[in-house]
Design an enzyme around this catalytic site. Sequence first.
Site, PDB file in Angstrom:
ATOM      1  N   PRO A   1      47.691  41.300  76.001  1.00  0.00           N
ATOM      2  CA  PRO A   1      46.992  40.055  76.322  1.00  0.00           C
ATOM      3  C   PRO A   1      46.491  40.054  77.777  1.00  0.00           C
ATOM      4  O   PRO A   1      47.150  40.606  78.662  1.00  0.00           O
ATOM      5  CB  PRO A   1      48.054  38.968  76.129  1.00  0.00           C
ATOM      6  CG  PRO A   1      49.154  39.597  75.372  1.00  0.00           C
ATOM      7  CD  PRO A   1      49.074  41.077  75.577  1.00  0.00           C
TER       8      PRO A   1
ATOM      9  N   ALA B   1      47.933  37.659  81.587  1.00  0.00           N
ATOM     10  CA  ALA B   1      49.228  37.130  81.167  1.00  0.00           C
ATOM     11  C   ALA B   1      50.371  37.774  81.945  1.00  0.00           C
ATOM     12  O   ALA B   1      51.534  37.528  81.675  1.00  0.00           O
ATOM     13  CB  ALA B   1      49.412  37.375  79.673  1.00  0.00           C
ATOM     14  N   GLY B   2      50.030  38.634  82.921  1.00  0.00           N
ATOM     15  CA  GLY B   2      51.071  39.301  83.709  1.00  0.00           C
ATOM     16  C   GLY B   2      51.625  40.542  83.041  1.00  0.00           C
ATOM     17  O   GLY B   2      52.675  41.042  83.420  1.00  0.00           O
ATOM     18  N   LEU B   3      50.916  41.053  82.033  1.00  0.00           N
ATOM     19  CA  LEU B   3      51.432  42.222  81.306  1.00  0.00           C
ATOM     20  C   LEU B   3      50.678  43.509  81.647  1.00  0.00           C
ATOM     21  O   LEU B   3      50.751  44.503  80.918  1.00  0.00           O
ATOM     22  CB  LEU B   3      51.405  41.954  79.793  1.00  0.00           C
ATOM     23  CG  LEU B   3      52.249  40.757  79.336  1.00  0.00           C
ATOM     24  CD1 LEU B   3      52.095  40.532  77.845  1.00  0.00           C
ATOM     25  CD2 LEU B   3      53.728  40.942  79.681  1.00  0.00           C
ATOM     26  N   GLY B   4      49.953  43.481  82.734  1.00  0.00           N
ATOM     27  CA  GLY B   4      49.346  44.712  83.246  1.00  0.00           C
ATOM     28  C   GLY B   4      48.141  45.193  82.463  1.00  0.00           C
ATOM     29  O   GLY B   4      47.843  46.396  82.448  1.00  0.00           O
TER      30      GLY B   4
ATOM     31  N   SER C   1      44.860  44.777  82.979  1.00  0.00           N
ATOM     32  CA  SER C   1      43.744  45.361  83.742  1.00  0.00           C
ATOM     33  C   SER C   1      44.093  46.761  84.246  1.00  0.00           C
ATOM     34  O   SER C   1      43.256  47.667  84.219  1.00  0.00           O
ATOM     35  CB  SER C   1      43.299  44.446  84.884  1.00  0.00           C
ATOM     36  OG  SER C   1      44.341  44.259  85.791  1.00  0.00           O
ATOM     37  N   ALA C   2      45.341  46.951  84.671  1.00  0.00           N
ATOM     38  CA  ALA C   2      45.733  48.289  85.142  1.00  0.00           C
ATOM     39  C   ALA C   2      45.697  49.286  83.996  1.00  0.00           C
ATOM     40  O   ALA C   2      45.223  50.416  84.160  1.00  0.00           O
ATOM     41  CB  ALA C   2      47.129  48.253  85.754  1.00  0.00           C
ATOM     42  N   ALA C   3      46.177  48.875  82.818  1.00  0.00           N
ATOM     43  CA  ALA C   3      46.203  49.797  81.670  1.00  0.00           C
ATOM     44  C   ALA C   3      44.780  50.214  81.306  1.00  0.00           C
ATOM     45  O   ALA C   3      44.523  51.385  81.009  1.00  0.00           O
ATOM     46  CB  ALA C   3      46.899  49.131  80.487  1.00  0.00           C
TER      47      ALA C   3
ATOM     48  N   ASP D   1      51.424  48.345  89.017  1.00  0.00           N
ATOM     49  CA  ASP D   1      50.868  48.279  87.663  1.00  0.00           C
ATOM     50  C   ASP D   1      50.201  49.592  87.253  1.00  0.00           C
ATOM     51  O   ASP D   1      50.415  50.082  86.144  1.00  0.00           O
ATOM     52  CB  ASP D   1      49.847  47.133  87.548  1.00  0.00           C
ATOM     53  CG  ASP D   1      50.523  45.787  87.438  1.00  0.00           C
ATOM     54  OD1 ASP D   1      51.705  45.686  87.815  1.00  0.00           O
ATOM     55  OD2 ASP D   1      49.877  44.824  86.984  1.00  0.00           O
TER      56      ASP D   1
END
Length: 332
Positions: free
Chosen positions: A106, A109-112, A114-116, A157
């Site tokens: 998502p 949502a703080g789950l990284g 954009s970095a992934a 991240d």
Amino acid sequence: MIVEATAPGKMILFGEHSVVYGAPAIVLAIDRRAKVHSRKRKDNKIFINADDLGFSGYFENDVYHAVRGQAWRGRNLTALNIASKKTMEKLDIKSGLDLKVRSMIPIAAGLGSSAAVCVATVAAVDKLFEGNLKKDQISKLAFEGEKIIHGSPSGVDNNISTFGGVLRFQKKDGIQRFKLKEPIQFIIGHSRRKRSTRKMVENVAHLREKNIEIVDKIIQNMGLVADQGLEALIKHDIHRLGNLMNINQGLLASLGVSTMKLETLIHTARKNGAIGAKLTGAGGGGCIIALAEEKNIPKIEKAIRRRKSDSMWVNLTYKGVEAKWVEEDGDP
Ligand code: PMV
């Protein structure tokens, strides 16, 4: 043939906010991944298809041209334009690209997420030109893209997404990696409320300015919680780990980064059998994480979903970024 690269998202187990002031953070890669397909183009455009996110368009000489969705969306894609260009620069290559982005992580949502996406993009471009970049080079190039979106991110991240696994980050010590003997799983509850990391970090900074002694003690305690939490994680002492997650949540709430919706989800998880639950990431919206025995997980997930939220059952993963050639499945 086209290239397919994937990279995992992350969750912060301990240390959000306190890490900004020099305390340690403990971060885990999760088995939700972003996927990027890459293919060469004959012109010099960098075409990015992010139709799943509602937009696509291309960059020509760094200027964004929207094909689908509004032009301001180009800002989000700029990171990928930069990451892919820097990767080609590093490999001494000039080419246009077609990139197709899909993600199971998502957004905002703080789950990284954009970095992934940045990490997978760099790996997809590297593989396309058989550059054989090392993982730490991929991580660094992805960081160049991340800077466009986040200003001055910590670098955690892109690192966790590249390497997977568990890491401890502290400003003074940098990054240390850990391998656990046993698998571990968590429930992530997504409040469906977007939030801005920048704004939440600013809010904490203002609170600290007015209450420096108190807030610094809270931050110091968060640091203790994070290191003892890492110990519990390594020992697979899930009861201690859960307790420390609950303590961390109390400290985060005292900094004003929790919300009514997050508190509802946290208490819902605990009431339905979670050993520990806390917000993860910047707060103000986004997600909570909960730790529970496997037999209680379905019940907790159901209860979270009843609170107009999404639930994901995630596992810690050691699978970092990966890229391979695949058969073309239509347009990338
Ligand atoms: O929600 P995220 O993943 O953007 O995490 C923010 C973590 C903070 O500590 C609040 C900020 C930071 O840069 O470390």
